[in-house]
Design an enzyme around this catalytic site. Structure first.
Site, PDB file in Angstrom:
ATOM      1  N   GLU A 179       0.621  -1.736  -0.145  1.00  0.00           N
ATOM      2  CA  GLU A 179      -0.036   0.148   0.255  1.00  0.00           C
ATOM      3  C   GLU A 179       0.668   0.868   0.095  1.00  0.00           C
ATOM      4  O   GLU A 179       0.706   2.011   1.517  1.00  0.00           O
ATOM      5  CB  GLU A 179      -1.122  -0.155   1.150  1.00  0.00           C
ATOM      6  CG  GLU A 179      -2.008  -1.382   1.144  1.00  0.00           C
ATOM      7  CD  GLU A 179      -2.809  -1.012   2.285  1.00  0.00           C
ATOM      8  OE1 GLU A 179      -3.221  -0.341   3.045  1.00  0.00           O
ATOM      9  OE2 GLU A 179      -3.414  -2.583   2.409  1.00  0.00           O
ATOM     10  N   ASN A 228       1.980  -5.222  -3.239  1.00  0.00           N
ATOM     11  CA  ASN A 228       0.878  -5.552  -3.670  1.00  0.00           C
ATOM     12  C   ASN A 228      -0.256  -4.155  -3.318  1.00  0.00           C
ATOM     13  O   ASN A 228       0.593  -3.021  -2.488  1.00  0.00           O
ATOM     14  CB  ASN A 228       0.991  -6.370  -1.923  1.00  0.00           C
ATOM     15  CG  ASN A 228      -0.891  -6.778  -1.229  1.00  0.00           C
ATOM     16  OD1 ASN A 228      -1.115  -7.756  -2.279  1.00  0.00           O
ATOM     17  ND2 ASN A 228      -1.171  -6.732  -0.414  1.00  0.00           N
ATOM     18  N   HIS A 269     -10.420  -5.951  -2.605  1.00  0.00           N
ATOM     19  CA  HIS A 269     -11.172  -6.117  -1.655  1.00  0.00           C
ATOM     20  C   HIS A 269     -12.519  -4.166  -2.954  1.00  0.00           C
ATOM     21  O   HIS A 269     -12.220  -3.512  -2.884  1.00  0.00           O
ATOM     22  CB  HIS A 269     -10.480  -4.963  -0.035  1.00  0.00           C
ATOM     23  CG  HIS A 269      -9.754  -5.476   0.375  1.00  0.00           C
ATOM     24  ND1 HIS A 269      -9.716  -6.558   0.991  1.00  0.00           N
ATOM     25  CD2 HIS A 269      -8.472  -5.606   0.917  1.00  0.00           C
ATOM     26  CE1 HIS A 269      -8.803  -7.366   1.575  1.00  0.00           C
ATOM     27  NE2 HIS A 269      -8.358  -6.087   1.485  1.00  0.00           N
ATOM     28  N   GLU A 297      -5.908 -10.341  -1.469  1.00  0.00           N
ATOM     29  CA  GLU A 297      -7.042 -10.347  -0.831  1.00  0.00           C
ATOM     30  C   GLU A 297      -8.519  -9.922  -1.056  1.00  0.00           C
ATOM     31  O   GLU A 297      -9.154  -8.695  -0.469  1.00  0.00           O
ATOM     32  CB  GLU A 297      -6.516  -9.437   0.140  1.00  0.00           C
ATOM     33  CG  GLU A 297      -5.376  -9.141   0.623  1.00  0.00           C
ATOM     34  CD  GLU A 297      -5.144  -7.789   1.501  1.00  0.00           C
ATOM     35  OE1 GLU A 297      -5.245  -7.047   2.116  1.00  0.00           O
ATOM     36  OE2 GLU A 297      -3.339  -7.916   1.857  1.00  0.00           O
ATOM     37  N   ASP A 299     -12.229  -9.823  -0.747  1.00  0.00           N
ATOM     38  CA  ASP A 299     -13.410 -10.116  -0.951  1.00  0.00           C
ATOM     39  C   ASP A 299     -14.738  -9.124  -1.303  1.00  0.00           C
ATOM     40  O   ASP A 299     -14.115  -8.693  -1.795  1.00  0.00           O
ATOM     41  CB  ASP A 299     -13.603  -9.807   0.322  1.00  0.00           C
ATOM     42  CG  ASP A 299     -13.052  -8.664   1.330  1.00  0.00           C
ATOM     43  OD1 ASP A 299     -12.619  -7.492   0.316  1.00  0.00           O
ATOM     44  OD2 ASP A 299     -13.114  -8.488   2.311  1.00  0.00           O
TER      45      ASP A 299
HETATM   46  C1  XIL Z   1      -6.049  -7.084   7.987  1.00  0.00           C
HETATM   47  C2  XIL Z   1      -7.192  -7.624   8.712  1.00  0.00           C
HETATM   48  O1  XIL Z   1      -8.086  -8.861   7.994  1.00  0.00           O
HETATM   49  C3  XIL Z   1      -7.762  -7.523  10.335  1.00  0.00           C
HETATM   50  O2  XIL Z   1      -7.696  -8.155  11.341  1.00  0.00           O
HETATM   51  C4  XIL Z   1      -6.393  -5.940  10.911  1.00  0.00           C
HETATM   52  O3  XIL Z   1      -7.333  -5.787  11.750  1.00  0.00           O
HETATM   53  C5  XIL Z   1      -6.209  -4.951  10.415  1.00  0.00           C
HETATM   54  O4  XIL Z   1      -6.132  -5.857   9.086  1.00  0.00           O
HETATM   55  N1  XIL Z   1      -4.870  -4.911   3.334  1.00  0.00           N
HETATM   56  C6  XIL Z   1      -4.521  -5.733   3.857  1.00  0.00           C
HETATM   57  C7  XIL Z   1      -4.585  -6.851   5.271  1.00  0.00           C
HETATM   58  O5  XIL Z   1      -2.719  -5.858   3.383  1.00  0.00           O
HETATM   59  O6  XIL Z   1      -3.118  -7.006   5.664  1.00  0.00           O
HETATM   60  C8  XIL Z   1      -5.227  -6.217   6.099  1.00  0.00           C
HETATM   61  O7  XIL Z   1      -5.742  -7.149   7.254  1.00  0.00           O
HETATM   62  C9  XIL Z   1      -6.527  -5.728   5.060  1.00  0.00           C
HETATM   63  C10 XIL Z   1      -6.535  -4.674   3.996  1.00  0.00           C
END
Ligand code: XIL
Length: 571
Positions: A179, A228, A269, A297, A299
């Site tokens: 990020e 990432n 996401h 990641e 969802d």
């Molecule tokens: C999130 C986890 O799922 C949570 O449990 C935690 O509180 C915060 O982080 N981007 C990422 C992940 O790279 O590491 C994050 O994971 C979600 C967003």
């Protein structure tokens, strides 16, 4: 191996249907704790109750790895059975982040993560490492504001090398940097100016990107090294990442036998209305660099308040199907598709039901969509497109008495992980102007960022002819005012005749704007495209929250197609 923790997941639904989330979490935590001491046996349900449905990993065995996340709870009982059945690779949800591995300077705490990795590998899954460097979930000492260059360099390199070396041979890949690029960078071909304002950047300059990848390659030459990030369906952000990877790989074509950066991780996401076309465009862009792409990641948020109607579940399925169709198309360039969350009950975005399994670990339509996207798409033909929200603006010139009588438009759909400042908007109009009053609550009130959109601020979007173009034409505009009444505009020509006022009280503030019409003289029942966004800064001055009325695309600054509709009425 018995199935204790899953028990608690199922039974909480059956036994405690009406209890609030907090209590449910307490129940879950208690149940998990019981598992550790082995006392939960009496609560047992039928063992092996996971559905005997086709394994997701088998459907893609010839194309890419399919993954999910692990925490302690996912490595026991029925939950672990589900992981092993459907997934071929795991990412630690939190256990391998800097804040977990080196909370105190020089004291590496690998025990918990090691146990997790061992369990995963013993079960025959592969392991991906997440993440070596990040501005979040890092201990305060590591990258605090104002850290001197030498100290930052030492912290970054020592952490990266120690951790990468420790997991050498056990992880196949790493998110080396997470990020690091701004949202919607205005000048994306210049990736350096698009880097997120973090202590790493301020202490080390843009070179820190190259530096951290080199440290990782040196420590574990076999691991595939990823950059990432989220929101990479946004073309501006994707362009900045593209420019960065291109330049760094051209500059470093042979670091241990290959270019420095092996892959781009598109976090993914998403929301049901995320455009699969934009996802595809970005994928294609990264593939053209010759690097591997992974969806790291995934969802897809749908519904709210931890409920999902049947229709919403199908809409979510369609979104998953469209995405997996894209992934299949580019499969030869994709290393892995990882879902972020085993089930809706334990997802980090639990309220919006974003995963493939419900909280009782039953497969949702989304699962079947991921399993066989073509079949799912055929059986669930496109539902009507979601209508834009509608609201009314009332005729009149601002006066306190009038503001108090008109309906408030909620600005409460969140676009980022953090759910911070939100509020309401009220709108009045006359033949010359639109008058907007936005009341914001839950703000940290910070304007230290050089980027106006990262400050605590309110944005109003107007599309005068409501033509919903995917670009800005005459009569389209973005008006931003921070809590200190400093205004910025896109396009710049719209500043003329604009006025604003702001008042602040603790964590709330109010912005009032007068926006002159440029291309129309509205009448009763004129409809315009309209949206409002509230940007919430963190205490460090970085934007951590975005709330909107209608347009959840994250693209309102350049594309009016997702705006809501405002009807101008005379009462
Ligand atoms: C999130 C986890 O799922 C949570 O449990 C935690 O509180 C915060 O982080 N981007 C990422 C992940 O790279 O590491 C994050 O994971 C979600 C967003």
């Amino acid at each position: 191996m018995l199935h204790h923790s899953s028990l608690s997941v199922q039974s909480r639904k059956a036994v405690l249907p009406a209890l609030a989330g907090v209590l449910l979490i307490a129940v879950l935590v208690t149940a998990c704790k019981k598992n550790e001491t082995g006392e939960a046996g009496e609560m047992n349900m039928t063992p092996g109750a996971i559905e005997k449905i086709s394994p997701l990993k088998s459907a893609y065995a010839k194309q890419f790895l399919v993954g999910n996340i692990v925490s302690g709870a996912n490595l026991e009982g029925q939950r672990f059975e589900l992981i092993k059945r459907h997934y071929s690779i795991a990412t630690a949800e939190n256990a391998m982040k800097p804040s977990s591995l080196q909370r105190e300077k020089g004291v590496f705490t690998f025990e918990a993560a090691d146990a997790m990795v061992d369990t995963v590998l013993e079960a025959g899954l592969k392991m991906h490492g997440h993440t070596l460097a990040w501005h979040q979930q890092s201990p305060d000492w590591m990258n605090y504001e104002g850290i001197p260059r030498e100290e930052a360099l030492e912290n970054l390199v020592t952490h990266t090398k120690t951790v990468a070396e420790h997991y050498k041979g056990r992880v196949i890949s790493w998110d080396v940097l997470n990020e690091a690029i701004n949202d919607n960078p205005p000048n994306p071909t210049d990736w350096k100016s698009s880097l997120r304002e973090t202590p790493w950047l301020r202490a080390l300059g843009p070179d820190y990107v190259e530096l951290v990848f080199k440290a990782a390659r040196e420590a574990d030459p076999a691991a595939r090294l990823y950059y990432n990030d989220y929101n990479l369906d946004n073309q501006n952000k994707a362009q900045a990442v593209y420019a960065m990877v291109k330049e760094l790989n051209e500059k470093n074509p042979d670091v241990g036998g290959r270019p420095l950066i092996d892959g781009v991780g598109m976090q993914g996401h998403y929301r049901v209305n995320t455009s699969p076309d934009f996802v595809e465009q970005s994928l294609k862009r990264f593939v053209s660099l010759g690097v591997e792409v992974s969806i790291t990641e995934l969802d897809v948020q749908a519904g709210a308040d931890s409920t999902l109607t049947e229709r919403q579940a199908i809409e979510q399925g369609i979104a998953y199907a469209q995405l997996f169709r894209v992934f299949k198309k580019y499969a030869s360039h994709i290393g892995r598709v990882t879902i972020w969350g085993l089930d809706d009950g334990t997802s980090w975005r639990s309220a919006t039901n974003p995963t493939l399994f419900d909280e009782a670990l039953k497969a949702k339509p989304a699962f079947y969509a991921a399993l066989d996207p073509d079949k799912f798409a055929k059986e669930n033909k496109a539902l009507p497109v979601k209508e834009a929200k509608q609201a009314e603006a009332w005729y009149g010139t601002p006066a306190a008495a009038l503001w108090n009588t008109i309906p408030a438009i909620p600005i409460d759909q969140y676009l980022m992980a953090w759910q911070g400042a939100s509020g309401t908007a009220k709108v009045l109009w006359d033949e010359q102007n639109l008058y907007v009053l936005v009341e914001v609550r839950g703000a940290e009130l910070n304007k230290t960022s050089r980027n106006a959109h990262e400050q605590d601020s309110v944005e109003v979007f107007v599309d005068e002819n409501n033509s919903k173009t995917t670009w800005f034409e005459n009569g389209d505009g973005q008006y931003r005012v921070n809590f200190d009444n400093e205004a910025t505009f896109n396009q710049t020509t719209i500043a003329e005749g604009f006025t604003s006022a702001a008042t602040v009280s603790e964590k709330s503030y109010t912005v009032e704007m007068k926006i002159p019409f440029k291309t129309i003289t509205p009448k009763n029942n004129t409809r315009i495209g309209f949206d409002v966004q509230i940007n919430g800064a963190s205490a460090q001055g970085i934007r951590q929250s975005v709330a909107v009325w209608n347009d959840t695309s994250g693209n309102s600054f350049q594309d009016t197609s997702g705006y809501g509709v405002l009807k101008l009425v005379k009462k």
